[in-house]
Design a protein around this motif. Sequence first.
Motif, PDB file in Angstrom:
ATOM      1  N   ILE A 101       0.843  -1.182   0.000  1.00  0.00           N
ATOM      2  CA  ILE A 101       0.000   0.000   0.000  1.00  0.00           C
ATOM      3  C   ILE A 101       0.881   1.235   0.000  1.00  0.00           C
ATOM      4  O   ILE A 101       2.052   1.196   0.361  1.00  0.00           O
ATOM      5  CB  ILE A 101      -0.947   0.027   1.224  1.00  0.00           C
ATOM      6  N   GLU A 102       0.303   2.354  -0.417  1.00  0.00           N
ATOM      7  CA  GLU A 102       0.978   3.645  -0.418  1.00  0.00           C
ATOM      8  C   GLU A 102       0.102   4.660   0.297  1.00  0.00           C
ATOM      9  O   GLU A 102      -1.132   4.530   0.331  1.00  0.00           O
ATOM     10  CB  GLU A 102       1.274   4.106  -1.853  1.00  0.00           C
ATOM     11  N   GLY A 103       0.738   5.659   0.870  1.00  0.00           N
ATOM     12  CA  GLY A 103      -0.026   6.675   1.576  1.00  0.00           C
ATOM     13  C   GLY A 103       0.850   7.821   2.010  1.00  0.00           C
ATOM     14  O   GLY A 103       2.024   7.913   1.634  1.00  0.00           O
ATOM     15  N   ILE A 104       0.284   8.710   2.819  1.00  0.00           N
ATOM     16  CA  ILE A 104       0.983   9.893   3.314  1.00  0.00           C
ATOM     17  C   ILE A 104       0.740  10.017   4.810  1.00  0.00           C
ATOM     18  O   ILE A 104      -0.388   9.833   5.287  1.00  0.00           O
ATOM     19  CB  ILE A 104       0.500  11.172   2.587  1.00  0.00           C
ATOM     20  N   VAL A 105       1.807  10.291   5.559  1.00  0.00           N
ATOM     21  CA  VAL A 105       1.708  10.533   6.998  1.00  0.00           C
ATOM     22  C   VAL A 105       2.389  11.854   7.324  1.00  0.00           C
ATOM     23  O   VAL A 105       3.252  12.320   6.576  1.00  0.00           O
ATOM     24  CB  VAL A 105       2.344   9.381   7.807  1.00  0.00           C
ATOM     25  N   ASP A 106       1.997  12.442   8.433  1.00  0.00           N
ATOM     26  CA  ASP A 106       2.616  13.680   8.913  1.00  0.00           C
ATOM     27  C   ASP A 106       3.577  13.352  10.044  1.00  0.00           C
ATOM     28  O   ASP A 106       3.226  12.626  10.988  1.00  0.00           O
ATOM     29  CB  ASP A 106       1.546  14.651   9.408  1.00  0.00           C
ATOM     30  N   ALA A 107       4.797  13.867   9.939  1.00  0.00           N
ATOM     31  CA  ALA A 107       5.814  13.613  10.961  1.00  0.00           C
ATOM     32  C   ALA A 107       6.860  14.712  10.898  1.00  0.00           C
ATOM     33  O   ALA A 107       6.902  15.509   9.946  1.00  0.00           O
ATOM     34  CB  ALA A 107       6.459  12.244  10.764  1.00  0.00           C
ATOM     35  N   GLY A 108       7.714  14.747  11.907  1.00  0.00           N
ATOM     36  CA  GLY A 108       8.739  15.769  11.963  1.00  0.00           C
ATOM     37  C   GLY A 108       9.980  15.433  11.161  1.00  0.00           C
ATOM     38  O   GLY A 108      10.759  16.317  10.827  1.00  0.00           O
ATOM     39  N   SER A 109      10.199  14.133  10.882  1.00  0.00           N
ATOM     40  CA  SER A 109      11.381  13.711  10.140  1.00  0.00           C
ATOM     41  C   SER A 109      11.075  12.372   9.471  1.00  0.00           C
ATOM     42  O   SER A 109      10.026  11.754   9.724  1.00  0.00           O
ATOM     43  CB  SER A 109      12.607  13.577  11.049  1.00  0.00           C
ATOM     44  N   THR A 110      12.022  11.935   8.640  1.00  0.00           N
ATOM     45  CA  THR A 110      11.846  10.645   7.974  1.00  0.00           C
ATOM     46  C   THR A 110      11.805   9.515   8.992  1.00  0.00           C
ATOM     47  O   THR A 110      11.027   8.566   8.853  1.00  0.00           O
ATOM     48  CB  THR A 110      12.995  10.413   6.976  1.00  0.00           C
ATOM     49  N   GLY A 111      12.647   9.605  10.025  1.00  0.00           N
ATOM     50  CA  GLY A 111      12.653   8.571  11.054  1.00  0.00           C
ATOM     51  C   GLY A 111      11.336   8.490  11.804  1.00  0.00           C
ATOM     52  O   GLY A 111      10.818   7.394  12.058  1.00  0.00           O
ATOM     53  N   GLN A 112      10.770   9.649  12.159  1.00  0.00           N
ATOM     54  CA  GLN A 112       9.488   9.648  12.844  1.00  0.00           C
ATOM     55  C   GLN A 112       8.383   9.112  11.946  1.00  0.00           C
ATOM     56  O   GLN A 112       7.482   8.400  12.401  1.00  0.00           O
ATOM     57  CB  GLN A 112       9.150  11.062  13.312  1.00  0.00           C
ATOM     58  N   ALA A 113       8.464   9.419  10.630  1.00  0.00           N
ATOM     59  CA  ALA A 113       7.465   8.908   9.696  1.00  0.00           C
ATOM     60  C   ALA A 113       7.526   7.390   9.615  1.00  0.00           C
ATOM     61  O   ALA A 113       6.492   6.705   9.598  1.00  0.00           O
ATOM     62  CB  ALA A 113       7.677   9.522   8.316  1.00  0.00           C
ATOM     63  N   SER A 114       8.744   6.842   9.591  1.00  0.00           N
ATOM     64  CA  SER A 114       8.888   5.383   9.573  1.00  0.00           C
ATOM     65  C   SER A 114       8.333   4.768  10.857  1.00  0.00           C
ATOM     66  O   SER A 114       7.705   3.701  10.822  1.00  0.00           O
ATOM     67  CB  SER A 114      10.359   5.001   9.397  1.00  0.00           C
ATOM     68  N   GLY A 115       8.539   5.434  11.988  1.00  0.00           N
ATOM     69  CA  GLY A 115       7.986   4.943  13.251  1.00  0.00           C
ATOM     70  C   GLY A 115       6.473   4.927  13.241  1.00  0.00           C
ATOM     71  O   GLY A 115       5.843   3.988  13.739  1.00  0.00           O
ATOM     72  N   VAL A 116       5.887   5.966  12.686  1.00  0.00           N
ATOM     73  CA  VAL A 116       4.421   6.018  12.582  1.00  0.00           C
ATOM     74  C   VAL A 116       3.904   4.873  11.718  1.00  0.00           C
ATOM     75  O   VAL A 116       2.894   4.231  12.041  1.00  0.00           O
ATOM     76  CB  VAL A 116       3.979   7.377  12.010  1.00  0.00           C
ATOM     77  N   ILE A 117       4.618   4.604  10.625  1.00  0.00           N
ATOM     78  CA  ILE A 117       4.196   3.525   9.720  1.00  0.00           C
ATOM     79  C   ILE A 117       4.297   2.177  10.418  1.00  0.00           C
ATOM     80  O   ILE A 117       3.404   1.323  10.292  1.00  0.00           O
ATOM     81  CB  ILE A 117       5.053   3.557   8.437  1.00  0.00           C
ATOM     82  N   VAL A 118       5.372   1.965  11.183  1.00  0.00           N
ATOM     83  CA  VAL A 118       5.531   0.713  11.927  1.00  0.00           C
ATOM     84  C   VAL A 118       4.433   0.575  12.972  1.00  0.00           C
ATOM     85  O   VAL A 118       3.884  -0.523  13.185  1.00  0.00           O
ATOM     86  CB  VAL A 118       6.924   0.644  12.568  1.00  0.00           C
ATOM     87  N   ASP A 119       4.071   1.675  13.630  1.00  0.00           N
ATOM     88  CA  ASP A 119       2.998   1.636  14.632  1.00  0.00           C
ATOM     89  C   ASP A 119       1.659   1.259  13.999  1.00  0.00           C
ATOM     90  O   ASP A 119       0.770   0.735  14.693  1.00  0.00           O
ATOM     91  CB  ASP A 119       2.878   2.997  15.321  1.00  0.00           C
ATOM     92  N   LEU A 120       1.520   1.531  12.714  1.00  0.00           N
ATOM     93  CA  LEU A 120       0.297   1.151  12.004  1.00  0.00           C
ATOM     94  C   LEU A 120       0.279  -0.337  11.654  1.00  0.00           C
ATOM     95  O   LEU A 120      -0.692  -0.815  11.051  1.00  0.00           O
ATOM     96  CB  LEU A 120       0.151   1.979  10.721  1.00  0.00           C
ATOM     97  N   GLY A 121       1.357  -1.055  11.999  1.00  0.00           N
ATOM     98  CA  GLY A 121       1.422  -2.472  11.690  1.00  0.00           C
ATOM     99  C   GLY A 121       1.896  -2.767  10.282  1.00  0.00           C
ATOM    100  O   GLY A 121       1.655  -3.865   9.769  1.00  0.00           O
TER     101      GLY A 121
END
Length: 393
Positions: free
Chosen positions: A16-36
């Motif tokens: 899947i593809e999508g867009i998330v809001d985060a302060g940095s690339t690392g935080q964005a990856s963390g958000v994606i991991v938290d989504l499972g």
Amino acid sequence: MSAFRYRAARPDGGIIEGIVDAGSTGQASGVIVDLGLFPLAVMPADTREAIRRPASRRDLAIVFQSIAALVSAGVPLERAVASSEVLARGALRQILEETRTRLHEGETFAQALAAARGVVPGIVLGMLRAGERGSQLPLALEQVAKHLEQEAELAARVRQALAYPLLLGVVGVVSVLVIGTVIVPRFAELLADVGQDVPPATRILLLGSSLLSHYWFVLIPVVAGVIALGVEMARRPVSRRRIEEALLAAPLVGPVRLALATSRIARALGGMLAAGMPLLASLDAAAEAAGDGAVAARLMRTRDRVAAGAPLTASLEREAALGPSALQLVQVGESSGRLADMARRAGDVAAQEAERGLKTLVTLVEPALIVAFGGLVAFVAAALLQAVYSIRP
């Protein structure tokens, strides 16, 4: 907060593809991991950001071999990256410096490298993410270094095999231009002074030389236009896919292209599986390493069949996504539970087949070029000799 576009694998293997809001690339990856999800690519959503030129496989292989050796010896990752900077050149050294800074700020290695868009191949980032997620970063680094070294070696062999035919073609074209624009026109002046009729072959030769000498300024833009048209067609996905499918169906070129793509796919698949990435995500990432859009499309259809519950080997065989020898090894790996190891071996076997196919193709191209240019020179010589004999008293 900034917007980041991501491409990730679901637990069931779906992409899947999508867009998330985060302060940095690392935080964005963390958000994606938290989504499972299993992140495959994370980048700023601003499409205006410049994509840098990819680093050469050889330079990347040298750097990652050094990093892998140091990390395996117990050196911290940040210090290993700093020690390996001296082995990098140009933009890659700058990328490593930026990566070291991002590591110090708390980002993972894959996240830090992903910030340099386009420099590091996506397959490398995927293998690193898989290793980091499974706490097997040293193993992932070794797999990445081995994969890059194999890719660099394969590319070097391809260039070496094609070097002589290309040189022969360039020399032949230059020789024909010299004959047609320098030698034949001078001979035509001598025939004009004699004033006698010349044989038909000589007239054809003189006509061709005259057209080449007087209208070369038209020939250059025509050739440039043809090249530009070919490049434009290659850029269009539909046209490029048709060209790649046609090349795969060609008698001599097709098997070589399939073997080259098979070696990349199998090695990448084996490396991703060894690093801990799920099968469906590994198939999706391996398609990016194929280097051939037509074969990558076959592999993606294979992935869809596997996601629907079909066996891997049967799906690969149905879609003709791999060469026969590699397919047999993958089948052995699937049935014995050693898919990662056998996939890497299949890549090695396919690389050897590709090298043999290239050598066979080159052995056919070289005499063909020699016969073509030799025949043209023979025609010029025969036409000039006929003209000489026709004016003898």
